[in-house]
Design a protein around this motif. Structure first.
Motif, short mmCIF file in Angstrom:
data_model
loop_
_atom_site.label_atom_id
_atom_site.label_comp_id
_atom_site.label_asym_id
_atom_site.label_seq_id
_atom_site.Cartn_x
_atom_site.Cartn_y
_atom_site.Cartn_z
N GLN A 87 11.19 -50.91 60.08
CA GLN A 87 10.14 -49.93 59.83
C GLN A 87 8.75 -50.54 59.90
O GLN A 87 8.50 -51.62 59.38
CB GLN A 87 10.36 -49.33 58.44
CG GLN A 87 9.28 -48.37 57.98
CD GLN A 87 9.45 -48.03 56.51
OE1 GLN A 87 10.56 -47.80 56.05
NE2 GLN A 87 8.35 -48.04 55.77
N ALA A 88 7.84 -49.80 60.56
CA ALA A 88 6.43 -50.19 60.65
C ALA A 88 6.26 -51.55 61.32
O ALA A 88 5.31 -52.27 61.04
CB ALA A 88 5.77 -50.19 59.27
N HIS A 124 6.08 -43.67 59.57
CA HIS A 124 7.26 -44.54 59.61
C HIS A 124 8.00 -44.52 58.29
O HIS A 124 9.25 -44.49 58.27
CB HIS A 124 6.82 -45.97 59.95
CG HIS A 124 6.70 -46.23 61.40
ND1 HIS A 124 7.44 -47.20 62.05
CD2 HIS A 124 5.95 -45.64 62.36
CE1 HIS A 124 7.13 -47.21 63.33
NE2 HIS A 124 6.23 -46.27 63.55
N TYR A 158 7.12 -38.16 62.56
CA TYR A 158 7.95 -39.26 63.01
C TYR A 158 9.35 -39.08 62.42
O TYR A 158 9.50 -38.60 61.30
CB TYR A 158 7.40 -40.60 62.53
CG TYR A 158 6.09 -41.02 63.16
CD1 TYR A 158 6.05 -42.01 64.14
CD2 TYR A 158 4.88 -40.45 62.75
CE1 TYR A 158 4.85 -42.42 64.70
CE2 TYR A 158 3.68 -40.84 63.32
CZ TYR A 158 3.67 -41.83 64.29
OH TYR A 158 2.49 -42.22 64.85
N TYR A 206 7.69 -49.10 68.59
CA TYR A 206 7.79 -47.74 68.07
C TYR A 206 6.45 -47.02 68.21
O TYR A 206 5.37 -47.64 68.20
CB TYR A 206 8.16 -47.76 66.59
CG TYR A 206 9.56 -48.21 66.27
CD1 TYR A 206 10.67 -47.56 66.79
CD2 TYR A 206 9.76 -49.30 65.43
CE1 TYR A 206 11.96 -47.97 66.48
CE2 TYR A 206 11.05 -49.71 65.10
CZ TYR A 206 12.14 -49.05 65.63
OH TYR A 206 13.41 -49.46 65.31
#
Length: 259
Positions: free
Chosen positions: A29-30, A182, A67, A54
């Motif tokens: 994530q992120a 995210h 998202y 992403y």
């Protein structure tokens, strides 16, 4: 850096290295593709590694709406289409493992073998991190968050001999909106109902000392996905794939090489 264009017009930056059958590596994530920078070479020679940024990270555009992990999975297919790759092995860690679940469930014809690392089925069935971890990660002090993340990712012994850069702590170039997006995508992930539909050969890997994404999620995934097998890496925290790469990378390659 090449880009693919998603159906909604968002540009997705991707990176291709190595030689051999295609292996998609999905980040947490992120994070951008840099999550994999220190370990992707472990697969080269045996695999061509495909990574992408992403939406909202690295060289990719931001999503015009919301998202979701399902959306990120569709972006994986967009990249494969741009490369002319019909089928690939898929290895996702952390949120990347959540994305990989959707790739395998929604696009079964595109996935040859699946590896789910340090991840969760999400939803009401998944095991969540405890409240102490949540409070530390929501601190207004950036230094507290950084120290907490390092402790969740790596053992003290490894940190004592590795001074960084630490590529798993997030893409600092992200906008606040993308970062919130995210977080929402990861928190709202719920693939429980579709996990039994996964037909790809599946390996579940997890550190047995992971409290960031609790290790108890590994047997949940293994039992829910038909024919899946599980390996726990002793002593490993969340970033098992980096700190314990001498164990994890050969383990994954051996699994992928089975036919």
């Amino acid at each position: 850096m090449p880009h693919a264009t998603a159906p909604d017009g968002v540009t997705i930056a991707y990176q291709v290295r190595g030689e051999g059958d295609p292996l998609v590596l999905l980040s947490g994530q992120a994070n951008s593709h840099e999550w994999w920078e220190d370990v992707r070479e472990d697969f080269h020679g045996a695999r061509t590694t495909i990574t992408f940024d992403y939406r909202g990270t690295g060289g990719s555009g931001e999503s015009p709406t919301t998202y979701s992990t399902r959306q990120f999975a569709d972006d994986v297919v967009t990249v494969l289409n741009d490369l002319g790759v019909d089928r690939a092995d898929v290895y996702g860690t952390s949120m990347g493992g959540r994305v990989a679940q959707w790739v395998a469930a929604a696009h079964p014809d595109r996935v040859r073998s699946l590896v789910l690392g340090c991840t969760s089925p999400g939803g009401k069935h998944g095991f969540e991190r405890d409240d102490d971890v949540r409070r530390a990660l929501s601190s207004p002090d950036a230094d507290v968050i950084r120290r907490t993340l390092l402790d969740l990712m790596y053992t003290p012994e490894w940190l004592a001999t590795h001074r960084g850069p630490y590529r798993t702590l997030g893409d600092r170039r992200m906008s606040p909106r993308a970062r919130r997006g995210h977080l929402s995508a990861s928190n709202l992930h719920d693939a429980w109902d579709v996990l039994p539909d996964i037909t790809a050969r599946t390996l579940v890997v997890h550190g047995d000392a992971d409290v960031f994404n609790p290790t108890a999620n590994a047997p949940l995934l293994t039992e829910r996905i038909p024919g899946a097998r599980m390996v726990l890496v002793p002593g490993a925290r969340h970033a098992y794939f980096e700190e314990f790469r001498e164990v994890a990378s050969p383990l994954v390659l051996d699994f992928l090489d089975e036919r």
